[in-house]
Design a protein around this motif. Structure first.
Motif, mmCIF file in Angstrom:
data_model
loop_
_atom_site.group_PDB
_atom_site.id
_atom_site.type_symbol
_atom_site.label_atom_id
_atom_site.label_comp_id
_atom_site.label_asym_id
_atom_site.label_seq_id
_atom_site.Cartn_x
_atom_site.Cartn_y
_atom_site.Cartn_z
ATOM 1 N N ASN A 4 -21.508 -19.268 11.745
ATOM 2 C CA ASN A 4 -20.345 -19.191 12.626
ATOM 3 C C ASN A 4 -20.471 -20.141 13.825
ATOM 4 O O ASN A 4 -19.469 -20.588 14.366
ATOM 5 C CB ASN A 4 -20.142 -17.756 13.085
ATOM 6 N N LEU A 7 -18.998 -23.617 12.642
ATOM 7 C CA LEU A 7 -17.564 -23.716 12.349
ATOM 8 C C LEU A 7 -16.765 -24.043 13.602
ATOM 9 O O LEU A 7 -16.938 -23.426 14.651
ATOM 10 C CB LEU A 7 -17.062 -22.424 11.716
ATOM 11 N N ALA A 23 -15.009 -27.386 9.210
ATOM 12 C CA ALA A 23 -14.123 -26.349 8.686
ATOM 13 C C ALA A 23 -14.865 -25.406 7.748
ATOM 14 O O ALA A 23 -14.459 -24.262 7.581
ATOM 15 C CB ALA A 23 -12.941 -26.971 7.957
ATOM 16 N N ASP A 24 -15.934 -25.888 7.132
ATOM 17 C CA ASP A 24 -16.657 -25.066 6.157
ATOM 18 C C ASP A 24 -18.002 -25.711 5.878
ATOM 19 O O ASP A 24 -18.279 -26.824 6.338
ATOM 20 C CB ASP A 24 -15.842 -24.958 4.863
ATOM 21 N N VAL A 25 -18.835 -25.020 5.147
ATOM 22 C CA VAL A 25 -20.115 -25.566 4.700
ATOM 23 C C VAL A 25 -20.171 -25.480 3.183
ATOM 24 O O VAL A 25 -19.483 -24.667 2.569
ATOM 25 C CB VAL A 25 -21.329 -24.832 5.313
ATOM 26 N N ARG A 26 -20.987 -26.326 2.615
ATOM 27 C CA ARG A 26 -21.203 -26.285 1.168
ATOM 28 C C ARG A 26 -22.616 -25.768 0.951
ATOM 29 O O ARG A 26 -23.586 -26.352 1.430
ATOM 30 C CB ARG A 26 -21.045 -27.674 0.586
ATOM 31 N N ARG A 55 -9.304 -22.764 8.329
ATOM 32 C CA ARG A 55 -9.614 -22.317 6.965
ATOM 33 C C ARG A 55 -8.858 -23.176 5.971
ATOM 34 O O ARG A 55 -7.698 -23.497 6.178
ATOM 35 C CB ARG A 55 -9.234 -20.856 6.785
ATOM 36 N N TYR A 81 -16.720 -35.032 3.472
ATOM 37 C CA TYR A 81 -17.956 -34.295 3.238
ATOM 38 C C TYR A 81 -19.100 -34.989 3.966
ATOM 39 O O TYR A 81 -19.330 -36.187 3.792
ATOM 40 C CB TYR A 81 -18.252 -34.227 1.734
#
Length: 113
Positions: A4, A7, A23-26, A55, A81
């Motif tokens: 968190n 983000l 926005a996100d993680v892989r 999101r 990415y």
């Protein structure tokens, strides 16, 4: 560091130019074997959006109704990415990359696991 905490954090390249927000993680499940008999997860990289850290709900990968995908991409701008090994530094203000913005691939070109 907690997920968190990453983000929404701004991402800048080595020259200080703003790339976008996290926005996100892989995640990849290839770590050491845990007592649950599953491999541990590790962060493979960050998904960075140009305009807003929000999101994504999968629409960044060109899935779903065409009109909705168009609206999401129009709002987000480029979705890129950032591989974990390309991160130079993480501070309270930003994530700094080792390479310029042009070296980051568009997310839809990345292979799926």
């Amino acid at each position: 560091m907690r997920l968190n905490d990453l983000l929404g954090r701004r991402v800048v390249d080595r020259d200080g130019d703003d790339i976008g927000g996290v926005a996100d993680v892989r995640l990849v499940q290839d770590g050491p074997l845990l007592p649950s008999m599953q491999s541990a997860l590790r962060i493979d990289g960050l998904i960075v959006v140009e305009h807003h850290a929000t999101r994504l709900f999968g629409y960044e990968r060109h899935v779903g109704p065409a009109l909705l995908r168009w609206l999401v991409h129009r709002r987000l701008g480029d979705v890129r990415y950032l591989p974990w090994q390309e991160i130079e530094q993480i501070t309270d203000q930003a994530v700094t990359t080792r390479s310029p913005r042009t070296n980051l691939k568009p997310l839809h070109q990345m292979p799926r696991y």
